[in-house]
Design a protein around this motif. Structure first.
Motif, PDB file in Angstrom:
ATOM      1  N   THR A  19      15.625 -71.671 -59.776  1.00  0.00           N
ATOM      2  CA  THR A  19      16.753 -71.193 -60.354  1.00  0.00           C
ATOM      3  C   THR A  19      17.382 -70.455 -59.449  1.00  0.00           C
ATOM      4  OG1 THR A  19      15.995 -71.912 -62.535  1.00  0.00           O
ATOM      5  CG2 THR A  19      18.199 -70.578 -62.238  1.00  0.00           C
ATOM      6  N   THR A  20      18.689 -70.660 -59.102  1.00  0.00           N
ATOM      7  CA  THR A  20      19.530 -69.618 -58.176  1.00  0.00           C
ATOM      8  C   THR A  20      20.833 -69.484 -59.024  1.00  0.00           C
ATOM      9  OG1 THR A  20      20.878 -71.518 -56.903  1.00  0.00           O
ATOM     10  CG2 THR A  20      18.897 -70.810 -56.107  1.00  0.00           C
ATOM     11  N   ALA A  21      21.676 -68.476 -58.516  1.00  0.00           N
ATOM     12  CA  ALA A  21      23.092 -68.444 -59.143  1.00  0.00           C
ATOM     13  C   ALA A  21      23.859 -69.719 -59.419  1.00  0.00           C
ATOM     14  CB  ALA A  21      23.893 -67.446 -58.126  1.00  0.00           C
ATOM     15  N   ALA A  22      23.384 -70.788 -58.495  1.00  0.00           N
ATOM     16  CA  ALA A  22      24.231 -72.126 -58.521  1.00  0.00           C
ATOM     17  C   ALA A  22      23.510 -72.991 -59.515  1.00  0.00           C
ATOM     18  CB  ALA A  22      24.295 -72.751 -57.345  1.00  0.00           C
ATOM     19  N   GLY A  23      22.482 -72.607 -60.122  1.00  0.00           N
ATOM     20  CA  GLY A  23      21.605 -73.463 -61.136  1.00  0.00           C
ATOM     21  C   GLY A  23      20.389 -73.763 -60.612  1.00  0.00           C
ATOM     22  N   LEU A  34      18.301 -77.334 -51.671  1.00  0.00           N
ATOM     23  CA  LEU A  34      18.872 -75.981 -51.080  1.00  0.00           C
ATOM     24  C   LEU A  34      18.834 -76.066 -49.760  1.00  0.00           C
ATOM     25  CD1 LEU A  34      17.516 -73.872 -54.152  1.00  0.00           C
ATOM     26  CD2 LEU A  34      19.606 -74.424 -53.695  1.00  0.00           C
ATOM     27  N   ALA A  35      17.689 -76.440 -49.009  1.00  0.00           N
ATOM     28  CA  ALA A  35      17.604 -76.402 -47.594  1.00  0.00           C
ATOM     29  C   ALA A  35      18.730 -77.116 -46.905  1.00  0.00           C
ATOM     30  CB  ALA A  35      16.248 -76.724 -47.014  1.00  0.00           C
ATOM     31  N   LYS A  36      19.239 -78.170 -47.331  1.00  0.00           N
ATOM     32  CA  LYS A  36      20.283 -78.868 -46.650  1.00  0.00           C
ATOM     33  C   LYS A  36      21.563 -78.279 -46.820  1.00  0.00           C
ATOM     34  CE  LYS A  36      18.014 -83.132 -47.752  1.00  0.00           C
ATOM     35  NZ  LYS A  36      18.105 -84.642 -48.341  1.00  0.00           N
ATOM     36  N   ARG A  37      21.635 -77.304 -47.514  1.00  0.00           N
ATOM     37  CA  ARG A  37      22.983 -76.614 -47.776  1.00  0.00           C
ATOM     38  C   ARG A  37      23.069 -75.319 -47.103  1.00  0.00           C
ATOM     39  NH1 ARG A  37      24.117 -77.470 -54.508  1.00  0.00           N
ATOM     40  NH2 ARG A  37      23.756 -79.756 -54.368  1.00  0.00           N
ATOM     41  N   LEU A  38      22.066 -75.004 -46.442  1.00  0.00           N
ATOM     42  CA  LEU A  38      22.303 -73.627 -45.877  1.00  0.00           C
ATOM     43  C   LEU A  38      22.891 -73.838 -44.718  1.00  0.00           C
ATOM     44  CD1 LEU A  38      18.288 -72.567 -46.167  1.00  0.00           C
ATOM     45  CD2 LEU A  38      20.554 -71.353 -47.226  1.00  0.00           C
ATOM     46  N   PRO A  39      23.962 -72.767 -44.328  1.00  0.00           N
ATOM     47  CA  PRO A  39      24.588 -72.589 -43.052  1.00  0.00           C
ATOM     48  C   PRO A  39      23.876 -72.197 -41.983  1.00  0.00           C
ATOM     49  CG  PRO A  39      25.050 -70.847 -44.489  1.00  0.00           C
ATOM     50  CD  PRO A  39      24.303 -71.584 -45.108  1.00  0.00           C
ATOM     51  N   LYS A  40      24.228 -72.356 -40.572  1.00  0.00           N
ATOM     52  CA  LYS A  40      23.466 -72.186 -39.466  1.00  0.00           C
ATOM     53  C   LYS A  40      22.933 -70.628 -39.519  1.00  0.00           C
ATOM     54  CE  LYS A  40      25.156 -75.882 -36.653  1.00  0.00           C
ATOM     55  NZ  LYS A  40      25.877 -76.291 -35.319  1.00  0.00           N
ATOM     56  N   THR A  41      24.118 -69.746 -39.946  1.00  0.00           N
ATOM     57  CA  THR A  41      24.062 -68.566 -39.858  1.00  0.00           C
ATOM     58  C   THR A  41      22.848 -67.929 -40.872  1.00  0.00           C
ATOM     59  OG1 THR A  41      25.725 -68.347 -41.472  1.00  0.00           O
ATOM     60  CG2 THR A  41      26.197 -68.176 -39.238  1.00  0.00           C
ATOM     61  N   ALA A  42      22.200 -68.913 -41.665  1.00  0.00           N
ATOM     62  CA  ALA A  42      21.106 -68.309 -42.644  1.00  0.00           C
ATOM     63  C   ALA A  42      19.814 -68.243 -42.004  1.00  0.00           C
ATOM     64  CB  ALA A  42      21.247 -69.279 -43.615  1.00  0.00           C
ATOM     65  N   TRP A  43      19.703 -68.988 -40.853  1.00  0.00           N
ATOM     66  CA  TRP A  43      18.297 -68.973 -40.287  1.00  0.00           C
ATOM     67  C   TRP A  43      18.219 -67.851 -39.018  1.00  0.00           C
ATOM     68  CZ3 TRP A  43      15.237 -72.881 -42.330  1.00  0.00           C
ATOM     69  CH2 TRP A  43      15.873 -73.970 -42.808  1.00  0.00           C
ATOM     70  N   GLN A  44      16.894 -67.682 -39.062  1.00  0.00           N
ATOM     71  CA  GLN A  44      16.611 -66.663 -38.256  1.00  0.00           C
ATOM     72  C   GLN A  44      15.325 -67.057 -37.371  1.00  0.00           C
ATOM     73  OE1 GLN A  44      16.083 -62.262 -39.324  1.00  0.00           O
ATOM     74  NE2 GLN A  44      17.428 -62.890 -41.183  1.00  0.00           N
ATOM     75  N   ALA A  47      14.535 -69.205 -43.253  1.00  0.00           N
ATOM     76  CA  ALA A  47      15.573 -68.611 -44.395  1.00  0.00           C
ATOM     77  C   ALA A  47      14.963 -68.200 -45.387  1.00  0.00           C
ATOM     78  CB  ALA A  47      16.495 -69.883 -44.415  1.00  0.00           C
ATOM     79  N   LEU A  48      15.874 -67.430 -46.277  1.00  0.00           N
ATOM     80  CA  LEU A  48      15.710 -66.721 -47.415  1.00  0.00           C
ATOM     81  C   LEU A  48      16.529 -66.892 -48.654  1.00  0.00           C
ATOM     82  CD1 LEU A  48      12.768 -65.152 -48.336  1.00  0.00           C
ATOM     83  CD2 LEU A  48      14.080 -63.099 -47.898  1.00  0.00           C
ATOM     84  N   ILE A  49      16.116 -67.446 -49.721  1.00  0.00           N
ATOM     85  CA  ILE A  49      16.822 -67.801 -50.922  1.00  0.00           C
ATOM     86  C   ILE A  49      16.546 -66.595 -51.959  1.00  0.00           C
ATOM     87  CG2 ILE A  49      18.155 -69.365 -52.391  1.00  0.00           C
ATOM     88  CD1 ILE A  49      17.888 -71.547 -50.325  1.00  0.00           C
ATOM     89  N   THR A  50      17.463 -66.259 -52.782  1.00  0.00           N
ATOM     90  CA  THR A  50      17.279 -65.240 -53.728  1.00  0.00           C
ATOM     91  C   THR A  50      16.919 -66.257 -55.124  1.00  0.00           C
ATOM     92  OG1 THR A  50      18.185 -63.519 -53.013  1.00  0.00           O
ATOM     93  CG2 THR A  50      17.827 -63.195 -55.472  1.00  0.00           C
ATOM     94  N   ILE A  51      15.837 -66.110 -55.744  1.00  0.00           N
ATOM     95  CA  ILE A  51      15.605 -66.831 -57.062  1.00  0.00           C
ATOM     96  C   ILE A  51      16.153 -65.942 -58.313  1.00  0.00           C
ATOM     97  CG2 ILE A  51      13.977 -67.622 -58.537  1.00  0.00           C
ATOM     98  CD1 ILE A  51      12.017 -68.387 -56.177  1.00  0.00           C
ATOM     99  N   THR A  52      16.850 -66.578 -59.236  1.00  0.00           N
ATOM    100  CA  THR A  52      17.345 -65.947 -60.422  1.00  0.00           C
ATOM    101  C   THR A  52      16.211 -65.998 -61.483  1.00  0.00           C
ATOM    102  OG1 THR A  52      19.744 -66.627 -59.707  1.00  0.00           O
ATOM    103  CG2 THR A  52      19.194 -65.762 -62.045  1.00  0.00           C
ATOM    104  N   SER A  53      15.987 -64.673 -61.774  1.00  0.00           N
ATOM    105  CA  SER A  53      15.109 -64.378 -62.949  1.00  0.00           C
ATOM    106  C   SER A  53      15.260 -63.184 -63.939  1.00  0.00           C
ATOM    107  CB  SER A  53      13.615 -64.241 -62.579  1.00  0.00           C
ATOM    108  OG  SER A  53      12.844 -63.824 -63.398  1.00  0.00           O
ATOM    109  N   ALA A  54      15.123 -63.382 -65.222  1.00  0.00           N
ATOM    110  CA  ALA A  54      15.437 -62.181 -66.201  1.00  0.00           C
ATOM    111  C   ALA A  54      14.260 -61.464 -66.054  1.00  0.00           C
ATOM    112  CB  ALA A  54      15.607 -62.950 -67.377  1.00  0.00           C
ATOM    113  N   GLN A  55      13.105 -61.850 -65.629  1.00  0.00           N
ATOM    114  CA  GLN A  55      11.990 -60.879 -65.460  1.00  0.00           C
ATOM    115  C   GLN A  55      11.869 -59.998 -64.413  1.00  0.00           C
ATOM    116  OE1 GLN A  55       9.596 -61.195 -67.970  1.00  0.00           O
ATOM    117  NE2 GLN A  55      10.714 -62.825 -68.466  1.00  0.00           N
ATOM    118  N   PRO A  56      11.261 -58.758 -64.692  1.00  0.00           N
ATOM    119  CA  PRO A  56      11.736 -57.786 -63.583  1.00  0.00           C
ATOM    120  C   PRO A  56      10.821 -58.197 -62.380  1.00  0.00           C
ATOM    121  CG  PRO A  56       9.758 -57.295 -64.996  1.00  0.00           C
ATOM    122  CD  PRO A  56      10.553 -58.445 -65.642  1.00  0.00           C
ATOM    123  N   GLY A  57      11.267 -57.474 -61.253  1.00  0.00           N
ATOM    124  CA  GLY A  57      10.584 -57.805 -59.832  1.00  0.00           C
ATOM    125  C   GLY A  57      11.839 -58.795 -59.037  1.00  0.00           C
ATOM    126  N   TRP A  58      11.457 -59.044 -57.654  1.00  0.00           N
ATOM    127  CA  TRP A  58      12.043 -59.764 -56.951  1.00  0.00           C
ATOM    128  C   TRP A  58      11.459 -61.049 -56.669  1.00  0.00           C
ATOM    129  CZ3 TRP A  58      16.507 -57.346 -53.999  1.00  0.00           C
ATOM    130  CH2 TRP A  58      16.854 -55.907 -54.716  1.00  0.00           C
TER     131      TRP A  58
END
Length: 411
Positions: free
Chosen positions: A214-218, A225-235, A252-263
């Motif tokens: 789950t991300t901010a986009a649902g 999600l990997a297909k939607r990443l721009p070229k600048t997202a990759w290191q 590449a790194l994508i933030t996961i949305t969660s109501a629980q504590p932690g990252w």
């Protein structure tokens, strides 16, 4: 053998264990009670067999001694605990846990016995520190087979992630702190990930391409999600050093949305030539930079090296035991043998700066030196060390050549 000597009350099993482990470290073509007894100078295997069955000693206590020794020798900085299973191909159906099941050893469904293992890894080295025998559901429900294989009555079916959780809890209970990593079998297990998060244990776990986050986009599949990443997202970052240079991948790194504590994040690795993708679900109590997550992800392969060493050098998969207790005793003593090799290797590598023209010491080289120096036919210590240095110097030159070739290719 002073490490575990106190676990054997009588001198006879204490001596047997010393001979047993010496045989595991020897360059025997195959390792079982017959060959180990012959190596020890016994006339029959009748002395070795009771060590795995009737002799009074606790394999779990010896396991704990091995774990504590590994922590002491390899240090407690940047610890990563790696979980994975390995299978041994077997015939028949009487041996504890054996049935037709998938095993990565063969890459398909085969008649096999599967064990789940835990590796302790630091920059100094890595070694197996725990083990559990996987008991399939069919076995757990078959009382007759359980009795013949002497499976304890209290042992019930537990999935591989559940066995992994047990071993991780033991490690945490022993004071070990660090990251946890594993393949998709464990990364896809929501109960295991939840248990780790509850204990605030950081992890980087591989997940399947069909895994959803789950991300901010649902909610989305990770491959979408990997297909939607721009070229600048990759290191571009190294996934570790190989014999022919660094192994570079795009990350590449994508933030996961969660109501629980932690990252929480989704870590994606892309092969620079083929475009093949790998996905990792990550968690930490606080923010963590991308290079740290990549370092943990690449550490997962250390357990494969442990399996290769334990099978190729010390006979992890060569046992001919059938009962539950015998499997645990054989496997525990096999854990002890490569632990010694890992400790010596770590100490030798710490002194590597004194001889920079040599390739790093390896477990295989330590075993070779051990056998040459203790062999009755050894010519001299100087002769054995001469050949060790020759091999390592040749390996170092080849390594430098590969790195130079890689560097010139990039230019």
């Amino acid at each position: 053998m002073s490490l575990v000597a106190d676990r054997f009350a009588r001198v006879e099993p204490r001596r047997r264990v010393a001979a047993f482990v010496a045989g595991l470290l020897a360059e025997l073509p195959r390792k079982n009670c017959w060959t180990l007894a012959e190596h020890a100078g016994d006339l029959t295997p009748d002395g070795m067999k009771p060590l795995l069955s009737r002799a009074k000693w606790d394999a779990d206590q010896v396991r704990d001694d091995v774990r504590d020794f590994v922590v002491e020798q390899l240090g407690q900085a940047d610890v990563v605990l790696v979980i994975d299973e390995t299978g041994d191909l077997k015939k028949g159906s009487a041996t504890a846990g054996v049935q037709r099941q998938y095993t990565g050893t063969a890459g398909r469904i085969e008649n096999s016995q599967v064990g789940v293992f835990l590796t302790y890894a630091t920059a100094a080295g890595h070694a197996l520190i725990d083990r559990e025998l996987y008991l399939p559901e069919g076995w757990a429900a078959d009382l007759a087979r359980r009795e013949r294989a002497k499976v304890p009555s209290h042992r019930r079916f537990a999935s591989k992630p559940e066995l992994a959780a047990q071993m991780i809890r033991r490690a945490i209970g022993a004071g070990i702190t660090g990251w946890v990593t594993g393949d998709e079998v464990y990364g896809n297990s929501t109960p295991l990930r939840t248990a780790l998060e509850t204990e605030q244990v950081s992890y980087v776990m591989a997940v399947a391409v069909s895994h959803r986050i789950t991300t901010a986009a649902g909610s989305r599949r990770v491959d979408e999600l990997a297909k939607r990443l721009p070229k600048t997202a990759w290191q571009r970052l190294s996934s570790g050093e190989g014999a022919k240079g660094h192994r570079f991948y795009d990350w590449a790194l994508i933030t996961i949305t969660s109501a629980q504590p932690g990252w929480r994040w989704l870590l994606i690795r892309r092969h620079r030539r083929t475009g093949e993708l790998a996905f990792y679900r990550c968690y930490a109590p606080g923010p963590v930079p991308l290079p740290v997550l990549v370092k943990v992800a690449r550490t997962r392969w250390r357990i494969e090296e442990c399996f290769q060493t334990s099978k190729g050098l010390t006979g992890l998969d060569e046992h001919q035991v059938r009962t539950w207790t015998s499997w645990y005793r054989w496997t525990t003593l096999v854990l002890l043998a490569p632990t010694f090799l890992a400790a010596v290797t770590a100490h030798e590598r710490a002194d590597q700066h004194a001889e920079p023209d040599l390739a790093p010491m390896t477990l295989a080289e330590v075993r070779r030196l051990l056998n040459r120096l203790t062999s009755a036919s050894v010519r001299s210590t100087a002769f054995v060390l001469h050949w060790s240095h020759w091999r390592r110097r040749h390996q170092a030159r080849a390594r430098i050549s590969h790195y130079k070739r890689q560097s010139s290719h990039k230019k």
